[in-house]
Design an enzyme around this catalytic site. Structure first.
Site, PDB file in Angstrom:
ATOM      1  N   SER A 104       0.804  -1.494   0.276  1.00  0.00           N
ATOM      2  CA  SER A 104      -0.156  -0.180   0.275  1.00  0.00           C
ATOM      3  C   SER A 104       1.251   1.058  -0.087  1.00  0.00           C
ATOM      4  O   SER A 104       0.305   2.221  -0.251  1.00  0.00           O
ATOM      5  CB  SER A 104      -1.216   0.027   0.764  1.00  0.00           C
ATOM      6  OG  SER A 104      -1.845  -1.239   1.375  1.00  0.00           O
ATOM      7  N   LYS A 107       0.446   3.867  -3.020  1.00  0.00           N
ATOM      8  CA  LYS A 107      -1.232   4.865  -2.827  1.00  0.00           C
ATOM      9  C   LYS A 107      -0.242   6.054  -2.754  1.00  0.00           C
ATOM     10  O   LYS A 107      -1.157   6.915  -2.678  1.00  0.00           O
ATOM     11  CB  LYS A 107      -1.471   4.248  -1.387  1.00  0.00           C
ATOM     12  CG  LYS A 107      -2.544   2.973  -2.322  1.00  0.00           C
ATOM     13  CD  LYS A 107      -3.559   2.638   0.015  1.00  0.00           C
ATOM     14  CE  LYS A 107      -4.672   1.361  -0.554  1.00  0.00           C
ATOM     15  NZ  LYS A 107      -4.366   0.646   0.462  1.00  0.00           N
ATOM     16  N   SER A 159      -5.681   3.925   5.157  1.00  0.00           N
ATOM     17  CA  SER A 159      -5.751   2.760   3.558  1.00  0.00           C
ATOM     18  C   SER A 159      -6.461   1.810   2.844  1.00  0.00           C
ATOM     19  O   SER A 159      -5.757   0.367   2.919  1.00  0.00           O
ATOM     20  CB  SER A 159      -4.502   1.960   3.962  1.00  0.00           C
ATOM     21  OG  SER A 159      -3.401   1.415   2.952  1.00  0.00           O
ATOM     22  N   LYS A 264       3.478   6.175   4.839  1.00  0.00           N
ATOM     23  CA  LYS A 264       2.443   5.476   4.777  1.00  0.00           C
ATOM     24  C   LYS A 264       3.083   4.024   4.991  1.00  0.00           C
ATOM     25  O   LYS A 264       4.082   3.567   4.423  1.00  0.00           O
ATOM     26  CB  LYS A 264       1.730   5.346   2.997  1.00  0.00           C
ATOM     27  CG  LYS A 264       0.908   4.642   2.196  1.00  0.00           C
ATOM     28  CD  LYS A 264      -0.337   5.187   2.687  1.00  0.00           C
ATOM     29  CE  LYS A 264      -1.408   4.371   2.698  1.00  0.00           C
ATOM     30  NZ  LYS A 264      -1.148   3.476   3.767  1.00  0.00           N
TER      31      LYS A 264
END
Length: 313
Positions: A104, A107, A159, A264
């Site tokens: 993720s 992202k 997320s 992140k």
């Protein structure tokens, strides 16, 4: 210690799209790595006055990091990149250009594409296809409407994979077209060893590297709206049915250290634990990318490189 120089070209458009300003520039950064595994990055034509060409928020770091006097910590993960958030200098990397899935953390690329295209006040109407993204889901129903900015904020904090699908489809008209936009964005940021196949990082024929994700973060850190979102420790999200959902940031370092400023998390079985983290003290900020880490070590692994770069005991 043998020093190697890395060169990469960066170009950015729509720096502040959501607040009504736009800046387009290109820059070349010369960075050095203390890793014995360092590999050169393709060279681009240098441009003068790099820092003068970069429009930064008023609270952005004003001084480059000093090269740490202490040796870099020994890595306990598959790949690491430590980058000066002001200059783009790579202070350390371990397997920094090795291609691997990054879960993720990609992202961040998706968020930059969303921010490049359209107002955050636009309403997104959820479709059936948007709901098909296990396992981490906000939980949509077709026909519901949400503001793009609220969805992007939830994406950066918690997320949610279904949120990534909804934003991708709404932004580009289809997820495949959005993925093409992600890859174009990655190329424009100098991510030469990356290829993406979906907007959420779930297992697919896709890859990036620690150095490439640091480059992406270099751009993300310059977007004031995105910087605010990734630094959010918790938030209340209002669902279309009237319920309020409390969201805690998946990045536990935000709660542990006051000087950590975001970015992140990511996890899949293929990628293992991944974390892009940023932090700063005394006007100096750093980007740390840790990929392929054991779940029990990801937080200490990231924090030790943050502390090393910022000279925090």
């Amino acid at each position: 210690m043998r020093m190697r120089y890395l060169v990469f070209a960066l170009s950015m458009g729509s720096l502040c799209t959501t607040i009504g300003c736009q800046s387009t520039y290109s820059a070349t950064y010369h960075s050095q790595s203390t890793s014995p595994n360092a590999r050169p990055v393709p060279t681009a034509t240098p441009v003068p006055a790099v820092q003068a060409a970069v429009r930064l928020p008023s609270n952005y770091p004003s001084r480059p990091l000093a090269t740490p006097s202490a040796p870099a910590p020994t890595p306990c993960c598959e790949a690491v990149c430590v980058m000066d958030a002001l200059t783009g200098n790579v202070l350390y990397e371990h397997n920094g250009n090795t291609k691997r899935q990054v879960a993720s953390t990609q992202k961040l690329v998706s968020s930059l594409v969303v921010l490049d295209h359209g107002s955050l006040n636009k309403l997104v109407t959820i479709t059936t296809e948007d709901t098909k993204a296990d396992p981490t889901k906000l939980g949509f129903r077709p026909g519901q409407q949400y503001r793009r900015g609220d969805l992007l904020h939830a994406l950066m904090v918690k997320s949610y994979n279904d949120v990534a699908l909804a934003l991708a489809r709404d932004t580009a008209g289809s997820v495949p077209r959005f993925v093409s936009m992600m890859n174009a964005k990655a190329r424009s940021m100098g991510m030469r060893n990356s290829h993406f196949a979906n907007p959420n990082g779930l297992p697919a024929p896709q890859y990036s590297t620690a150095v490439d994700m640091a480059r992406c973060t270099w751009f993300a850190y310059r977007h004031p709206v995105l910087r605010s979102m990734v630094s959010t420790r918790s938030m209340e999200f209002s669902k279309a049915d009237g319920r309020s959902v409390h969201l805690e940031n998946t990045n536990k370092l935000l709660a542990q250290y006051s000087w950590v400023t975001g970015m992140k998390t990511g996890y899949t079985n293929a990628a293992r634990r991944c974390l892009v983290s940023t932090g700063g003290v005394n006007g100096r900020h750093v980007i740390v990318v840790v990929l392929g880490c054991a779940p029990s070590r990801i937080w200490t692994e990231s924090s030790k490189y943050l502390k090393w770069a910022l000279n925090i005991s």
